[in-house]
Design an enzyme around this catalytic site. Structure first.
Site, PDB file in Angstrom:
ATOM      1  CD1 TRP A 127     -26.776 -34.280 -10.270  1.00  0.00           C
ATOM      2  CD2 TRP A 127     -27.008 -32.105  -9.732  1.00  0.00           C
ATOM      3  NE1 TRP A 127     -27.644 -34.195  -9.215  1.00  0.00           N
ATOM      4  CE2 TRP A 127     -27.801 -32.873  -8.867  1.00  0.00           C
ATOM      5  CE3 TRP A 127     -26.992 -30.719  -9.583  1.00  0.00           C
ATOM      6  CZ2 TRP A 127     -28.570 -32.310  -7.868  1.00  0.00           C
ATOM      7  CZ3 TRP A 127     -27.752 -30.166  -8.582  1.00  0.00           C
ATOM      8  CH2 TRP A 127     -28.534 -30.945  -7.741  1.00  0.00           C
ATOM      9  CG  ASP A 208     -22.626 -27.694  -8.213  1.00  0.00           C
ATOM     10  OD1 ASP A 208     -22.369 -27.923  -7.015  1.00  0.00           O
ATOM     11  OD2 ASP A 208     -23.595 -28.209  -8.798  1.00  0.00           O
ATOM     12  CE  LYS A 243     -24.463 -35.673  -2.283  1.00  0.00           C
ATOM     13  NZ  LYS A 243     -24.463 -34.715  -3.334  1.00  0.00           N
TER      14      LYS A 243
HETATM   15  N1  PMP Z   1     -24.398 -30.321  -7.415  1.00  0.00           N
HETATM   16  C1  PMP Z   1     -24.005 -31.550  -7.747  1.00  0.00           C
HETATM   17  C2  PMP Z   1     -23.020 -31.710  -8.858  1.00  0.00           C
HETATM   18  C3  PMP Z   1     -24.510 -32.661  -7.068  1.00  0.00           C
HETATM   19  O1  PMP Z   1     -24.104 -33.871  -7.416  1.00  0.00           O
HETATM   20  C4  PMP Z   1     -25.423 -32.459  -6.023  1.00  0.00           C
HETATM   21  C5  PMP Z   1     -25.991 -33.623  -5.265  1.00  0.00           C
HETATM   22  N2  PMP Z   1     -26.423 -34.688  -5.968  1.00  0.00           N
HETATM   23  C6  PMP Z   1     -25.793 -31.150  -5.718  1.00  0.00           C
HETATM   24  C7  PMP Z   1     -25.267 -30.101  -6.422  1.00  0.00           C
HETATM   25  C8  PMP Z   1     -26.792 -30.745  -4.645  1.00  0.00           C
HETATM   26  O2  PMP Z   1     -26.873 -31.477  -3.530  1.00  0.00           O
HETATM   27  P1  PMP Z   1     -27.862 -31.118  -2.330  1.00  0.00           P
HETATM   28  O3  PMP Z   1     -28.951 -30.254  -2.840  1.00  0.00           O
HETATM   29  O4  PMP Z   1     -28.343 -32.441  -1.874  1.00  0.00           O
HETATM   30  O5  PMP Z   1     -27.029 -30.415  -1.316  1.00  0.00           O
END
Ligand code: PMP
Length: 393
Positions: A127, A208, A243
């Protein structure tokens, strides 16, 4: 003073969203941004979240500050969801964070406080925000090979070879499930090999976990994380509720840290300190809704049913796309689409082929050919399959 500022490169995915919005073609298809969408293109508020919000509105009597590290009930509900009911309570510290991004950031900060000289190992690819946060922090990081572009699967031998260079006290960032951007994931057996290696090296795994429930199921998607947590003495987990609870804009995440029991209190105190220095309290609304949903049997059942609908919908789209591509290419070279898990697959197309699909077919995917499966529906699957073949991918 501010005239010394230099323009920042725009976030590629957000720039793509802007381009998509401006495209007048009614047949355009957005497979770019990493947000779940149903068959009508909507990112719905999940039913259990809506019900919890109503309940909360009726019963909440104060909005005064909560605990600096977040509510213990939120920590416990999330620890149970991620680690299972028998998680080691005496070894767990936890911090409510601003989304999963905040959990990653605070995890990196904690690692640096504990071991200022550490290197953080990150999958190639990953990411993009992992890399941009680490660069912004001026934190040393190294990439380990992860994805084999020919087979579109994990290049496990290369990964293990690269992780052979990890030093004691280094942090190895792993995607718990539904790898972003590739969709290619470790088997449980491979998680075991990674656990052995990190244990032997004295390295700290940081997992993660942003898509629990989007791949093979809520417990299945946490299996790798649970295996690591059961084997390694020190582990960090950065989990996102964006998500799987559909609460992207509520900014709900958690950083969990396993240490030995004697180090637990000082770790917990350091986590609270990190929130204090960066932004004080994390948002509470989303965390409270998640706690309600996870601890109320009726809300939990409703949420799990909807999460399962979401997961199975994406799996169905994967299978339909793979079948369409098998027929059109007269080969099995796209079968990986059905094997990948989560919202994303990396197609393996060149940037030129991705651009061809955008120009000729109004199909928007990220330049590295990451496509968001949830951006499809039964009508657009054949359109995408034809465009992929026509692009020469
Ligand atoms: N880690 C990964 C691999 C992700 O794809 C995302 C969201 N795109 C996140 C962390 C963090 O998401 P958020 O901060 O929106 O909870």
């Amino acid at each position: 003073m501010f005239n010394t500022l230099k323009p920042q490169a725009p976030d590629k995915i957000l720039a793509l969203m802007g381009q998509f919005k401006a495209d007048p073609r009614p047949t355009k298809i957005d497979l770019g941004v990493g947000v779940y969408k149903d068959a009508t293109g909507l990112t719905p508020v999940m039913r259990a979240i809506k019900a919890a919000e109503k309940q909360l509105w009726e019963t909440e009597t104060t909005k005064t500050y909560t605990a600096l590290a977040g509510e213990p009930a939120y920590h416990a509900a999330m620890a149970e969801m991620v680690l299972g009911a028998d998680y080691p309570k005496d070894r767990l510290s936890a911090l409510a964070t601003v989304g999963g991004t905040g959990a990653c950031r605070q995890g990196f900060e904690l690692a640096r406080m504990a071991n200022p000289g550490c290197t953080i190992w990150v999958s190639d690819p990953t990411w993009p925000n992992h890399l941009s946060i680490l660069s912004f922090m001026k934190q040393d990081y190294k990439l380990y090979r992860y994805f084999d572009n020919a087979s579109r699967s994990v290049s496990f031998d290369a990964m293990i070879e690269d992780l052979g260079a990890v030093k004691p006290g280094d942090v190895v960032l792993l995607h718990g499930c539904c790898h972003n951007p590739t969709g290619a994931n470790l088997t449980l057996e491979q998680w075991g090999v990674v656990a052995d290696l990190l244990e032997a090296k004295g390295a700290i795994p940081m997992i993660d976990l942003a898509y629990q429930g989007f791949g093979d199921g809520l417990d299945e998607d946490a299996a790798g994380t649970r295996l690591i947590a059961s084997r390694l003495p020190e582990v960090m987990i950065a989990a996102s509720c964006s998500k799987n609870f559909g609460i992207y804009r509520e900014r709900t995440g958690i950083l969990m840290v396993l240490t030995d029991a004697a180090t637990r209190d000082v770790t917990q105190g350091t986590l609270a300190y990190l929130n204090r220095q960066n932004y004080s309290f994390a948002p509470d609304h989303g965390a409270r809704l998640v706690t309600m949903v996870l601890t109320d049997p009726a809300l939990r059942a409703e949420w799990m049913a909807e999460l399962e609908e979401v997961r199975l919908g994406m799996l169905g789209l994967r299978e339909a796309l793979a079948a369409e591509l098998r027929q059109l290419s007269n080969s099995d070279r796209f079968d990986f689409v059905a094997k990948h898990r989560g919202m994303f697959s990396r197609l393996g197309a060149t940037p030129e082929q991705v651009e061809t699909m955008r120009v000729d077919n109004a199909i928007y995917m990220v330049g590295d050919s990451r496509l968001n499966i949830a951006g499809l529906n039964s009508e657009t699957v054949p359109i995408l399959a034809k465009a992929i073949i026509a692009s020469g991918a």
